[in-house]
Enzyme design. Structure first.
Site, PDB file in Angstrom:
ATOM      1  CG  MET A  25      -1.862  -1.222   1.189  1.00  0.00           C
ATOM      2  SD  MET A  25      -3.392  -0.967   2.084  1.00  0.00           S
ATOM      3  CE  MET A  25      -2.784  -0.629   3.715  1.00  0.00           C
ATOM      4  CG  HIS A  29       8.520   0.667   5.944  1.00  0.00           C
ATOM      5  ND1 HIS A  29       8.743  -0.702   5.913  1.00  0.00           N
ATOM      6  CD2 HIS A  29       7.202   0.815   6.208  1.00  0.00           C
ATOM      7  CE1 HIS A  29       7.614  -1.338   6.175  1.00  0.00           C
ATOM      8  NE2 HIS A  29       6.656  -0.443   6.340  1.00  0.00           N
ATOM      9  CD  GLU A  30      15.936  -0.652   4.260  1.00  0.00           C
ATOM     10  OE1 GLU A  30      16.154  -1.865   4.077  1.00  0.00           O
ATOM     11  OE2 GLU A  30      16.292   0.227   3.455  1.00  0.00           O
ATOM     12  N   GLY A  31      11.017  -2.475   5.412  1.00  0.00           N
ATOM     13  CA  GLY A  31      10.235  -3.715   5.376  1.00  0.00           C
ATOM     14  C   GLY A  31       9.807  -4.032   3.949  1.00  0.00           C
ATOM     15  CG  HIS A  32       6.914  -1.528   2.017  1.00  0.00           C
ATOM     16  ND1 HIS A  32       6.827  -0.389   2.767  1.00  0.00           N
ATOM     17  CD2 HIS A  32       5.681  -2.098   2.048  1.00  0.00           C
ATOM     18  CE1 HIS A  32       5.594  -0.259   3.243  1.00  0.00           C
ATOM     19  NE2 HIS A  32       4.877  -1.289   2.823  1.00  0.00           N
ATOM     20  CE  LYS A 142       3.654  -3.813  11.552  1.00  0.00           C
ATOM     21  NZ  LYS A 142       2.711  -3.497  10.482  1.00  0.00           N
ATOM     22  CB  SER A 178       4.130   0.206  10.619  1.00  0.00           C
ATOM     23  OG  SER A 178       2.836   0.623  10.210  1.00  0.00           O
ATOM     24  CB  SER A 179       2.965   2.816   5.849  1.00  0.00           C
ATOM     25  OG  SER A 179       3.616   1.939   4.952  1.00  0.00           O
ATOM     26  NE  ARG A 180      -3.002   2.282   9.860  1.00  0.00           N
ATOM     27  CZ  ARG A 180      -3.408   1.274   9.087  1.00  0.00           C
ATOM     28  NH1 ARG A 180      -2.653   0.211   8.942  1.00  0.00           N
ATOM     29  NH2 ARG A 180      -4.573   1.335   8.466  1.00  0.00           N
TER      30      ARG A 180
HETATM   31  P1  AMP Z   1       1.600  -2.692   3.514  1.00  0.00           P
HETATM   32  O1  AMP Z   1       2.106  -1.693   2.529  1.00  0.00           O
HETATM   33  O2  AMP Z   1       1.608  -2.211   4.912  1.00  0.00           O
HETATM   34  O3  AMP Z   1       0.299  -3.330   3.091  1.00  0.00           O
HETATM   35  O4  AMP Z   1       2.654  -3.875   3.497  1.00  0.00           O
HETATM   36  C1  AMP Z   1       3.034  -4.502   2.314  1.00  0.00           C
HETATM   37  C2  AMP Z   1       3.838  -5.725   2.654  1.00  0.00           C
HETATM   38  O5  AMP Z   1       4.984  -5.336   3.415  1.00  0.00           O
HETATM   39  C3  AMP Z   1       3.061  -6.730   3.507  1.00  0.00           C
HETATM   40  O6  AMP Z   1       3.364  -8.045   3.100  1.00  0.00           O
HETATM   41  C4  AMP Z   1       3.597  -6.452   4.891  1.00  0.00           C
HETATM   42  O7  AMP Z   1       3.519  -7.571   5.734  1.00  0.00           O
HETATM   43  C5  AMP Z   1       5.025  -6.107   4.588  1.00  0.00           C
HETATM   44  N1  AMP Z   1       5.604  -5.339   5.690  1.00  0.00           N
HETATM   45  C6  AMP Z   1       5.083  -4.252   6.299  1.00  0.00           C
HETATM   46  N2  AMP Z   1       5.866  -3.866   7.318  1.00  0.00           N
HETATM   47  C7  AMP Z   1       6.910  -4.737   7.363  1.00  0.00           C
HETATM   48  C8  AMP Z   1       8.063  -4.874   8.192  1.00  0.00           C
HETATM   49  N3  AMP Z   1       8.313  -4.034   9.191  1.00  0.00           N
HETATM   50  N4  AMP Z   1       8.911  -5.902   7.942  1.00  0.00           N
HETATM   51  C9  AMP Z   1       8.661  -6.767   6.925  1.00  0.00           C
HETATM   52  N5  AMP Z   1       7.605  -6.686   6.098  1.00  0.00           N
HETATM   53  C10 AMP Z   1       6.739  -5.689   6.313  1.00  0.00           C
END
Ligand code: AMP
Length: 257
Positions: A25, A29-32, A142, A178-180
């Site tokens: 979405m 960040h580094e997670g994405h 996450k 988290s984006s939030r």
């Molecule tokens: P989102 O944009 O929040 O819907 O997340 C997109 C993808 O990134 C989803 O598969 C999330 O689980 C993953 N994601 C979000 N935050 C993290 C994080 N801190 N570490 C690893 N993956 C993440």
């Protein structure tokens, strides 16, 4: 990297070979980025979707507040080696008279506290799987319950995609990215640290839920629960800090492989 906004453009951009999809979405960040790099390492074509999916949000103000920065996202995705960034409008994904939903049975955690959330997630992910036809799709631990829901969906509906899960990326102080997090004030961010700390305190305790609750440092959780996802048992929690809702989890037993 090609940025495509419509389904016909996406179809033209797809190439033969091993294709990886990273649904997101945005507000990267580094997670994405860790998901994009993993996809890059094992696929010939990497497609990232950037779509703030309205059907998985409950309150309209939560959807409106959701952070967006498409220009920065495009730059970061390109630097991570992404081939195609698919950023459709809501009209592309939900044209007039849209009326088919994927309802995966799920209880506890997010399923119980955000009614309709996983219906929106499963529906948009099935659409993305059908549009991109990836060999493998990458998700983060996450959102572990989401991984469980999507694995169930692809198994039950015979969707030919591997669901890969990667570890949660955290800031140095332990807060899950988290984006939030961008919506938190400095004070709220300090309060939010109680969430990962409580989960750490619960991880190896005889009663993980009780130990985590005791370590929440005044934070009022929406839930603290043990949740089974596949063979793994997770200690998972959600809490509202000001008007921002955060979730986090740790594996207590097994592996979320
Ligand atoms: P989102 O944009 O929040 O819907 O997340 C997109 C993808 O990134 C989803 O598969 C999330 O689980 C993953 N994601 C979000 N935050 C993290 C994080 N801190 N570490 C690893 N993956 C993440």
């Amino acid at each position: 990297m090609k940025v495509v906004k419509t389904i016909p453009e996406l179809k033209l951009a797809l190439q033969d070979g091993r294709r990886g999809l990273v649904p997101t979405m945005g507000a990267f960040h580094e997670g994405h980025l860790s998901l994009m790099r993993a996809a890059r390492a094992e696929c010939t074509q990497v497609v990232v979707s950037l779509f703030v999916n309205p059907t998985q949000f409950g309150a309209p103000d939560d959807l409106e507040r959701y952070p967006r920065d498409e220009e920065r996202d495009a730059r970061l995705a390109s630097e991570a080696g992404v081939d195609v960034l698919f950023a459709p409008s809501a009209d592309q994904m939900y044209p007039n008279a849209f009326g088919t939903w994927v309802d995966v049975e799920a209880t506890g955690g997010e399923a119980s506290t955000r009614p309709g959330h996983f219906r929106g997630v499963a529906t948009v992910c099935l659409k993305l799987f059908n549009l991109v036809r990836p060999d493998v799709a990458f998700f983060g631990q996450k959102d572990a319950q989401q991984v469980g829901v999507l694995r169930r969906m692809v198994r039950d509906l015979d969707v030919p995609v591997d669901i890969r899960v990667l570890p949660t990326v955290r800031d140095a102080d332990g807060l899950a990215l988290s984006s939030r997090n961008a919506l938190l004030s400095d004070g709220e961010r300090r309060q939010a640290l109680a969430l990962p700390r409580a989960l750490e305190a619960g991880r190896d305790a005889p009663d993980p839920v009780e130990a985590a609750r005791a370590a929440l440092n005044g934070l009022n959780p929406e839930y603290v629960e043990l949740l089974r996802v596949g063979d793994a048992t997770l200690l998972t929690a959600a809490a509202r800090i000001g008007s921002t809702r955060l979730i986090d989890n740790v594996v207590v037993k097994g592996e979320l492989a």
